[in-house]
Design a protein around this motif. Structure first.
Motif, mmCIF file in Angstrom:
data_model
loop_
_atom_site.group_PDB
_atom_site.id
_atom_site.type_symbol
_atom_site.label_atom_id
_atom_site.label_comp_id
_atom_site.label_asym_id
_atom_site.label_seq_id
_atom_site.Cartn_x
_atom_site.Cartn_y
_atom_site.Cartn_z
ATOM 1 N N GLY A 37 1.272 -1.167 0.045
ATOM 2 C CA GLY A 37 0.188 -0.033 -0.061
ATOM 3 C C GLY A 37 1.095 1.773 0.446
ATOM 4 O O GLY A 37 -0.243 2.739 -0.397
ATOM 5 N N GLY A 38 2.169 1.306 -0.417
ATOM 6 C CA GLY A 38 3.199 2.090 0.022
ATOM 7 C C GLY A 38 2.999 3.373 -1.521
ATOM 8 O O GLY A 38 1.960 2.601 -2.563
ATOM 9 N N SER A 39 3.352 4.132 -1.245
ATOM 10 C CA SER A 39 2.785 5.228 -2.862
ATOM 11 C C SER A 39 3.968 4.810 -4.084
ATOM 12 O O SER A 39 2.755 5.096 -4.712
ATOM 13 C CB SER A 39 3.682 6.634 -2.399
ATOM 14 N N TRP A 40 4.470 4.005 -3.983
ATOM 15 C CA TRP A 40 5.163 3.642 -5.152
ATOM 16 C C TRP A 40 4.213 2.240 -5.329
ATOM 17 O O TRP A 40 4.176 2.704 -7.147
ATOM 18 C CB TRP A 40 6.784 2.811 -4.736
ATOM 19 N N GLN A 41 4.156 1.682 -4.871
ATOM 20 C CA GLN A 41 2.828 0.614 -4.951
ATOM 21 C C GLN A 41 1.420 1.052 -5.768
ATOM 22 O O GLN A 41 0.725 0.781 -6.485
ATOM 23 C CB GLN A 41 2.227 -0.385 -3.707
ATOM 24 N N GLN A 42 0.907 2.190 -5.152
ATOM 25 C CA GLN A 42 -0.371 3.122 -5.078
ATOM 26 C C GLN A 42 0.174 3.637 -6.704
ATOM 27 O O GLN A 42 -1.134 3.732 -7.559
ATOM 28 C CB GLN A 42 -0.583 3.827 -4.363
ATOM 29 N N VAL A 43 1.080 4.009 -6.882
ATOM 30 C CA VAL A 43 1.106 4.575 -8.435
ATOM 31 C C VAL A 43 1.193 3.556 -9.267
ATOM 32 O O VAL A 43 0.635 3.584 -10.362
ATOM 33 C CB VAL A 43 2.655 5.185 -8.855
ATOM 34 N N ALA A 44 1.334 2.311 -9.186
ATOM 35 C CA ALA A 44 1.282 0.833 -9.650
ATOM 36 C C ALA A 44 0.014 0.764 -10.639
ATOM 37 O O ALA A 44 -0.844 0.699 -10.993
ATOM 38 C CB ALA A 44 2.157 -0.532 -10.052
ATOM 39 N N GLY A 62 9.456 8.401 0.004
ATOM 40 C CA GLY A 62 8.559 7.603 -0.307
ATOM 41 C C GLY A 62 7.690 8.433 -1.644
ATOM 42 O O GLY A 62 7.046 8.284 -2.180
ATOM 43 N N TYR A 63 8.080 9.838 -0.416
ATOM 44 C CA TYR A 63 7.053 10.234 -1.894
ATOM 45 C C TYR A 63 7.251 10.640 -3.613
ATOM 46 O O TYR A 63 8.331 11.419 -3.469
ATOM 47 C CB TYR A 63 7.122 11.568 -1.124
ATOM 48 N N THR A 64 6.421 10.718 -4.209
ATOM 49 C CA THR A 64 6.941 10.938 -5.922
ATOM 50 C C THR A 64 5.844 11.370 -6.394
ATOM 51 O O THR A 64 4.651 11.713 -6.492
ATOM 52 C CB THR A 64 7.052 9.849 -6.177
ATOM 53 N N ASP A 65 6.452 12.476 -7.516
ATOM 54 C CA ASP A 65 5.345 13.062 -8.106
ATOM 55 C C ASP A 65 6.153 14.239 -9.513
ATOM 56 O O ASP A 65 7.058 13.374 -10.016
ATOM 57 C CB ASP A 65 5.030 14.760 -7.590
ATOM 58 N N TRP A 66 5.199 14.421 -10.372
ATOM 59 C CA TRP A 66 5.568 15.156 -11.492
ATOM 60 C C TRP A 66 5.935 14.087 -12.094
ATOM 61 O O TRP A 66 7.475 14.129 -12.607
ATOM 62 C CB TRP A 66 6.864 16.054 -10.906
ATOM 63 N N LEU A 67 5.254 14.043 -13.634
ATOM 64 C CA LEU A 67 5.415 13.275 -14.695
ATOM 65 C C LEU A 67 6.039 11.487 -14.016
ATOM 66 O O LEU A 67 6.996 11.138 -13.342
ATOM 67 C CB LEU A 67 7.184 13.887 -15.421
ATOM 68 N N ILE A 68 5.080 10.794 -14.335
ATOM 69 C CA ILE A 68 5.551 9.673 -14.594
ATOM 70 C C ILE A 68 6.859 9.190 -14.882
ATOM 71 O O ILE A 68 6.533 8.884 -16.291
ATOM 72 C CB ILE A 68 4.156 8.811 -14.443
ATOM 73 N N ASN A 69 7.614 8.466 -14.443
ATOM 74 C CA ASN A 69 8.674 7.199 -14.947
ATOM 75 C C ASN A 69 9.103 6.281 -14.769
ATOM 76 O O ASN A 69 9.826 5.449 -14.434
ATOM 77 C CB ASN A 69 9.858 8.432 -14.086
#
Length: 413
Positions: A37-44, A62-69
């Motif tokens: 349930g972490g932020s990286w898994q949420q992106v997926a 673990g924070y992640t933003d600006w243009l998916i890479n």
């Protein structure tokens, strides 16, 4: 940023014999990638994919933003594999690297789609930090190729043979490798849009397969190596900070020590510019030797270190290549303590551009394989004096057995 900068910080970790310094990055990736349930898994999950993914901008929590890479997950995994390739720590591979590599592959199982030729491509991807978003761009394809290839290698080491590995083999056999030669002889950056010759954009994302990955090599396919050279020429020698350091490593991989040296000297230009600038003339180093992008970015320091190491030693399909990109300015010299894959550490001395003697330490007791197109090995001795037999193989490699924890002296002519 996950599109070069954090990765470059760790480029010299293994080759410069600082393997323990990899721990923070490896822990960061394995922790965040596998956090339920972490932020990286949420992106997926937002893309209906298993596994994990990140955006371009990230922090240590673990924070992640600006243009998916998306391809960054594959890129991160190449670092996890590199740590094993240099150390041969099987417990680390099984417990830390493998779980992350496996779920990263599953992300791409869910994400890839067939193109009109029946090849698997990554849809709607980019080439940082410019140009259109298209299906099958080189940046994504080359990184996913490296991920699949290295995960299969890990499966072989761990003797894993299950449904996942079968699916991985099948998808790898259909994967577009991202190596396509364009209308002016270059490695293509995009699939649809025509590459612009003379584009001096600072990223070299379509040359991932040259460096830091290794699909492109004169020892694998000369056509792609020449096309990479054309693409790299098109980018020019300008750039600031980390970008110029990347070019040093790329030209070293193409065995052009003079070009690599010229860029390295340019990367050492003294600057006083401290505001954010992409002007070629603004970059270099400050008087305290901190790299100026500008402003200060440490990745340029680490990237240049890796580039210098790449001029001295390279891992190739034929073995460890010593002094592959030695510039004439360094006609006499020596290096000590550079590492190669397989747990080997090398010292080398040369005069008038030719190797004279060396030493190799074997941590794991693997067979030592060296590629020496410009040198002749005449003697291998154990540290206490006994000679060791070596063989010259048909592909140009020189091979001899080693024992774990032992050193061997090398003599060349």
């Amino acid at each position: 940023h996950s599109n070069i900068n954090v990765q470059m910080n760790y480029w010299p970790a293994e080759v410069a014999n600082l393997s323990e310094c990899y721990a923070p990055f490896i822990t960061y990736v394995s922790t965040e990638a596998l956090k339920d349930g972490g932020s990286w898994q949420q992106v997926a999950r937002k893309e209906n994919c298993r596994g994990w993914a990140v955006h371009t901008q990230n922090n240590i929590f673990g924070y992640t933003d600006w243009l998916i890479n998306r391809p960054a997950n594959a890129w991160y995994c190449t670092h996890l594999w590199q740590h094993y390739a240099y150390t041969l720590d099987k417990e680390y591979l099984r417990d830390t690297a493998w779980p992350v590599m496996k779920v990263t592959c599953q992300y791409w199982f869910d994400r890839l789609k067939e193109n009109t030729e029946g090849r698997l491509v990554a849809p709607n991807e980019w080439s940082p930090e410019h140009g259109p978003w298209e299906d099958g761009v080189a940046y994504a394809q080359q990184l996913v190729y490296a991920l699949f290839e290295e995960t299969l290698a890990a499966a072989g080491v761990l003797a894993v043979d299950d449904a996942f590995v079968s699916e991985l083999k099948e998808k790898f056999s259909r994967l577009d490798n991202g190596l396509h030669i364009g209308s002016w002889g270059q490695i293509k950056e995009w699939t649809i849009q025509e590459d612009k010759q003379g584009d001096h954009q600072r990223h070299l994302s379509h040359l991932m397969a040259l460096y830091p990955c290794d699909q492109i090599s004169y020892l694998k396919d000369k056509r792609y190596a020449e096309a990479a050279k054309v693409a790299l020429d098109s980018r020019g020698d300008g750039a600031t900070g980390w970008s110029r350091a990347w070019k040093v490593a790329c030209w070293a991989r193409l065995w052009d020590g003079e070009r690599a040296y010229r860029l390295l000297k340019q990367a050492q230009n003294i600057t006083v510019v401290t505001v954010v600038s992409m002007d070629d003339n603004a970059g270099g180093v400050y008087e305290n030797l901190f790299c100026a992008h500008p402003s200060f970015q440490i990745d340029g320091n680490f990237g240049a270190t890796a580039g210098i190491a790449e001029m001295m030693l390279q891992n190739t399909v034929k073995g460890v290549h010593l002094l592959p990109a030695l510039p004439s300015a360094w006609d006499d010299g020596h290096f000590k303590g550079l590492k190669a894959k397989g747990g080997f550490t090398f010292d080398v001395t040369w005069k008038d551009g030719k190797m004279v003697e060396g030493r190799v330490y074997s941590a794991a007791g693997q067979e030592c394989r060296m590629y020496l197109p410009d040198a002749k090995l005449v003697e291998v001795k154990k540290s206490k004096g006994g000679k060791v037999a070596f063989t010259q193989e048909a592909d140009g490699a020189v091979v001899f057995p080693t024992s774990a924890g032992k050193s061997y002296r090398l003599r060349f002519e």
